[in-house]
Structure formats: C-alpha cells, structure tokens
Design a protein around this motif. Structure first.
Motif, PDB file in Angstrom:
ATOM      1  N   PRO A  56       0.906  12.588   1.987  1.00  0.00           N
ATOM      2  CA  PRO A  56       0.715  12.000   0.446  1.00  0.00           C
ATOM      3  C   PRO A  56       1.628  12.604  -0.475  1.00  0.00           C
ATOM      4  O   PRO A  56       2.172  11.595  -0.956  1.00  0.00           O
ATOM      5  CB  PRO A  56      -0.699  12.891   0.229  1.00  0.00           C
ATOM      6  N   ILE A  57       2.185  13.716  -0.543  1.00  0.00           N
ATOM      7  CA  ILE A  57       3.327  14.003  -1.491  1.00  0.00           C
ATOM      8  C   ILE A  57       4.530  13.184  -0.990  1.00  0.00           C
ATOM      9  O   ILE A  57       5.240  12.712  -1.754  1.00  0.00           O
ATOM     10  CB  ILE A  57       3.466  15.620  -1.568  1.00  0.00           C
ATOM     11  N   GLY A  58       4.901  13.149   0.303  1.00  0.00           N
ATOM     12  CA  GLY A  58       5.941  12.365   0.887  1.00  0.00           C
ATOM     13  C   GLY A  58       5.965  10.974   0.416  1.00  0.00           C
ATOM     14  O   GLY A  58       6.886  10.433  -0.058  1.00  0.00           O
ATOM     15  N   TYR A  59       4.763  10.405   0.692  1.00  0.00           N
ATOM     16  CA  TYR A  59       4.627   8.940   0.252  1.00  0.00           C
ATOM     17  C   TYR A  59       4.649   8.870  -1.006  1.00  0.00           C
ATOM     18  O   TYR A  59       5.310   7.753  -1.736  1.00  0.00           O
ATOM     19  CB  TYR A  59       2.952   8.698   0.542  1.00  0.00           C
ATOM     20  N   ALA A  60       4.292   9.575  -2.001  1.00  0.00           N
ATOM     21  CA  ALA A  60       4.467   9.583  -3.571  1.00  0.00           C
ATOM     22  C   ALA A  60       5.779   9.375  -3.799  1.00  0.00           C
ATOM     23  O   ALA A  60       6.316   8.779  -4.727  1.00  0.00           O
ATOM     24  CB  ALA A  60       3.697  10.458  -4.032  1.00  0.00           C
ATOM     25  N   LEU A  61       6.665  10.449  -3.109  1.00  0.00           N
ATOM     26  CA  LEU A  61       8.206  10.444  -3.602  1.00  0.00           C
ATOM     27  C   LEU A  61       9.022   9.433  -2.977  1.00  0.00           C
ATOM     28  O   LEU A  61       9.978   8.762  -3.787  1.00  0.00           O
ATOM     29  CB  LEU A  61       8.785  11.842  -3.135  1.00  0.00           C
ATOM     30  N   VAL A  62       8.770   8.908  -1.700  1.00  0.00           N
ATOM     31  CA  VAL A  62       9.638   7.898  -0.997  1.00  0.00           C
ATOM     32  C   VAL A  62       9.216   6.478  -0.721  1.00  0.00           C
ATOM     33  O   VAL A  62      10.092   5.698  -0.234  1.00  0.00           O
ATOM     34  CB  VAL A  62      10.387   8.519   0.176  1.00  0.00           C
ATOM     35  N   ALA A  63       8.050   6.031  -0.958  1.00  0.00           N
ATOM     36  CA  ALA A  63       7.307   5.056  -0.662  1.00  0.00           C
ATOM     37  C   ALA A  63       6.791   4.242  -1.894  1.00  0.00           C
ATOM     38  O   ALA A  63       6.709   3.188  -1.370  1.00  0.00           O
ATOM     39  CB  ALA A  63       6.169   5.278   0.401  1.00  0.00           C
ATOM     40  N   VAL A  64       6.534   4.665  -3.043  1.00  0.00           N
ATOM     41  CA  VAL A  64       5.999   3.843  -4.117  1.00  0.00           C
ATOM     42  C   VAL A  64       6.776   4.322  -5.395  1.00  0.00           C
ATOM     43  O   VAL A  64       7.263   5.281  -5.396  1.00  0.00           O
ATOM     44  CB  VAL A  64       4.404   4.233  -4.147  1.00  0.00           C
ATOM     45  N   PRO A  65       6.960   3.257  -6.063  1.00  0.00           N
ATOM     46  CA  PRO A  65       6.306   1.735  -6.181  1.00  0.00           C
ATOM     47  C   PRO A  65       7.074   1.170  -4.981  1.00  0.00           C
ATOM     48  O   PRO A  65       8.271   1.189  -4.950  1.00  0.00           O
ATOM     49  CB  PRO A  65       6.779   1.249  -7.420  1.00  0.00           C
ATOM     50  N   VAL A  66       6.127   0.307  -4.309  1.00  0.00           N
ATOM     51  CA  VAL A  66       6.976  -0.218  -3.090  1.00  0.00           C
ATOM     52  C   VAL A  66       7.967  -1.420  -3.415  1.00  0.00           C
ATOM     53  O   VAL A  66       9.028  -1.106  -2.874  1.00  0.00           O
ATOM     54  CB  VAL A  66       5.752  -1.148  -2.508  1.00  0.00           C
TER      55      VAL A  66
END
Length: 458
Positions: free
Chosen positions: A311-321
């Motif tokens: 989750p924290i990685g997703y928040a940093l490198v994947a969104v906003p898409v």
C-alpha cells in the motif's frame, strides 16, 4: 527532566558507541555504506539536472565566508553548513542512496554529509568517523521503527524529518559533546525537522533540497548547543514532539528501543540501491528483468503488464494514475512505477540515462499497457509482476526482497562497480580508484581531512 524517555535513551546510547564493541559485519557494512554515499554524491554532482542551480545557490550562500570543507567535485572550500547542504543534496539527487525499509528512510546521506564537514574541520580519525556514523544510523533507523509508514501518511519526508536526529547524533558523537549539550542539540533539531511530500505533485527539486538542509541544519543545531544554546526537552516523545506532530501519534515507541545495545546494528538492515529510482520500483524492475531473461520476451510481444505493490509503495509510485503514466521530469520518473517497468522491459534494468526516455514512444506504449494495484499482503519493498503476451503467454514473478536488501545483498564488487561508474563522472579514474582502495580500510585513516580532500576536483 525525565531521564528515561525515548530521547534520553537514544542520546545516551549514541554517545556510548565504541568501535571495539562493533561486530566485524557491522564494521564492514558501515564502510560499504560510506563508499556508496561517496559514489552517489559524486554521481549527483556530475549527472543531476539540479546540480548547476544548487551549486550557484551554494556559492551565493558562501559568498564572503571562508571555508575549508570539501564539496565533492569542487576545487574551493566551503563553510561547514554549506558543504553539508551541497553534499547532502547531491547524494540524494539521483535517488540512488541507501534505504532502510522498516523506517522507510535513506539514513546515510544526512549522516555522512554532516560528518564529512565536521570531520574535515576537526581532523577526525577514520575510526571515530565510522563510530559516529554507526551511532547516527542507530538513531535514525530506530526512530523510524517507531513511526513506520505514519510519517509518510502524514505527508512528510522522513529521510529529512527523522534524519536530522540521526545526523545530530552522529555529529555529537564525533564532536564529543556532553550529554547535556547533545540533548540541547536534539531539542533544537526538533524545530528544524522539515520536508513535505508535495514534491510528488509538481516534480520540483524539494526532495533533494530537504536532505541537504537536514545536514545543514544538523550542523546549526550542534553548533548552537555546543555554545550553550538551550533546546526543548523530549523533542521526540513529548506532547508536541516529533512523533505526535509528524506521525499523528500512530507510533510504537517501544520498537525504537528493542535490542538497543545488543549488537543488532541497523547498518546490517540497510539496503543499497542498484537503480537510481524510488526503492518501491526496484522489486518490479528485478521481476521484469528476470522474466525477460528467462522467457526471452520482447517488448512488442507484451499485451499487458500487471503489477502489485504494498500500500505505501502504491501511494508513492502508482497514483494519481494519469500523472504517474506521463512523468514530465526526472523526479516524476523516479516516482513512477509505470516508467520504471517500461524501461526495465526495454533495457533489462534502469540507469540515470533512462530518464532521457520520458517521451520515448516505446516507453509510452508499454506504460499504456501497464496496470498497477495495491496488495496489502505484500510486505516491505516487495512486488509481484505478471507479464501477459499477445500470444497468450502468462508469466509471473514475485520479488520479496529486491537486489541490495540484506536478504539479497550486493557483493563488495557490486559496490565497487557502482562507485567507480558514478565517481568517474567527476573524478579521473586513478583518483576514483585510490578512494575505493582507501575506503576499504577507512578505520586506519589518521586524519579524515586528508581522505576527504581526494574528492575535490583538480
């Protein structure tokens, strides 16, 4: 004053570190991490797009002041705070510096940028320098163990905000400050801890500046405390202290003290990056490189890339898409898993030169065939990748520990290759090789000022 609070416990420990009590693996690791810092600082000086402006700013800040401190790749000397600022900013510019996954920080850059300036002024021995660095790593990483992801979730950059306490600890140890003065320095540093994650929105150079200012401000806090300026008490655990203010109280202070002094050195839990990109992209790069090698897949054969991140990685490198799919600068690219995965498909890895491909049609086409989701079952810096081809091939790889993590370590020759490749962007090969050889026996240096002078141009 409460004598058993978190701040006091960490200060007492930092001042007590002794080289003869350090395990051989930790001794070797701290030398490797310093060499890595030197490489990424020289690489940042030679390659980063922000370097010319940062140098102009540093020279303006030093105007009219005398200084003896080295800035990597520069001929002239600078005052200690300015040297620490520039070396810290350079070392963080490529996003290539070491990482500690449990604290989600880059602990080494603020520590070594601070220590280099102080050691040069005070002609510190190599042993004392390394001993001080170990103290700094313990403090930064252990505060980070207490706050975990919470500082990021609050919108702050803990490499800078947590890192200042490690830098102050290291500097206090090197300077042999008294316990009282070190507590004052901690209290003053609590009012200097700064750095927001807003750079993720605009791609500005704030992230690089954060870390430079962290080292700069650590020297200010140490200097003021050494001259008798009083600082607030309990700056970490107090009602309005760092952990409550920067992590909204979502902390586990006891984690910071687990195993303290028992030889569980945090340098042995610190990773080194093989790619100049956010650490959350590294497992993805490793997984794609593995799949490409194993199944000999060409980029044009790929119908879809499916990536899962914690989750924290997703928040940093994947969104906003949409923003992450179209990085506009090197900073944007460093924090885009879409860009990192596309480059990994095309190059089998990622280098600083890869950021010249932000507008490459091949890269953009792969980005548009990439889907990323968050997966709470993934831990630390891990990732899972599925590669689907137009002909129906489906291959998956999960990387729990990207290359450079303690569980998947980079060997000494890997450190050497990384250092030489970066150092030679600024220094002649013979000088870079001399630094490499001496760094392996740094504890034998009688005066770090002589070693540090090798980093100057000319």
């Amino acid at each position: 004053m409460v004598d058993d609070g978190l701040t006091v416990r960490l200060v007492d420990y930092a001042l007590s570190v002794q080289w003869e009590r350090v395990s051989p693996p930790a001794r070797e690791r701290v030398k490797q991490l310093f060499l890595d810092f030197l490489g990424v600082a020289l690489g940042g000086r030679g390659l980063a797009d922000s370097t010319p402006a940062l140098l102009r700013a540093g020279r303006s800040l030093a105007k009219g002041a005398r200084g003896v401190c080295t800035v990597v790749g520069e001929r002239r000397g600078f005052p200690p705070p300015v040297a620490a600022f520039l070396n810290g900013a350079f070392a963080h510019s490529l996003d290539f510096d070491d990482t500690h996954r449990d604290s989600i920080t880059h602990p080494g850059t603020p520590i070594f940028a601070t220590l280099m300036a102080l050691a040069e002024v005070h002609h510190t021995s190599g042993e004392r320098f390394l001993e001080s660095a170990l103290a700094g790593y313990e403090v930064t990483c252990r505060i980070g163990l207490a706050h975990g992801e919470a500082v990021h979730r609050r919108g702050f950059h803990p490499t800078a905000t947590t890192g200042i306490f490690g830098a102050v600890s290291a500097g206090a140890h090197l300077l042999r400050l008294s316990r009282e003065a070190t507590l004052d320095a901690f209290g003053l540093a609590g009012s200097m801890a700064s750095g927001s994650l807003q750079f993720l929105v605009t791609g500005g150079w704030n992230k690089r500046v954060h870390v430079g200012l962290c080292a700069h401000n650590a020297i200010y806090a140490l200097t003021m405390a050494g001259e008798g300026v009083k600082g607030a008490r309990a700056p970490l655990e107090g009602h309005n202290g760092y952990l409550r203010s920067y992590a909204e109280g979502a902390v586990k202070p006891a984690r910071a003290l687990e195993g303290l002094g028992d030889g569980q050195w945090q340098v042995l839990r610190t990773a080194v990056k093989p790619y100049p990109s956010c650490r959350y992209n590294h497992a993805v790069i490793d997984a794609i490189a593995h799949l490409v090698r194993r199944y000999e897949v060409q980029a044009e054969e790929v119908a879809r890339l499916e990536i899962a991140l914690p989750p924290i990685g997703y928040a940093l490198v994947a969104v906003p898409v949409e923003e992450k799919r179209r990085p506009r600068s090197s900073v944007d690219g460093q924090f885009s898993v879409y860009f990192a995965s596309a480059v990994a498909m095309l190059e089998g890895g990622l280098t600083w030169a890869s950021y010249q491909r932000l507008d490459d049609p091949q890269v953009l086409a792969l980005i548009d065939r990439t889907v990323v989701r968050e997966d709470p079952s993934l831990q630390g810096m891990g990732a899972r990748v599925m590669l689907v081809t137009h002909k129906g091939g489906r291959w998956e790889a999960e990387v729990p520990y990207p290359l450079g993590e303690p569980e998947n370590p980079l060997p000494w020759d890997g450190f050497a290759r990384k250092f030489l490749g970066l150092a030679q962007t600024v220094l002649p090969p013979a000088r870079a090789d001399a630094i490499l050889q001496r760094a392996q026996n740094l504890e034998g240096e009688g005066d770090m000022a002589q070693f540090i002078s090798l980093l100057r141009k000319g």
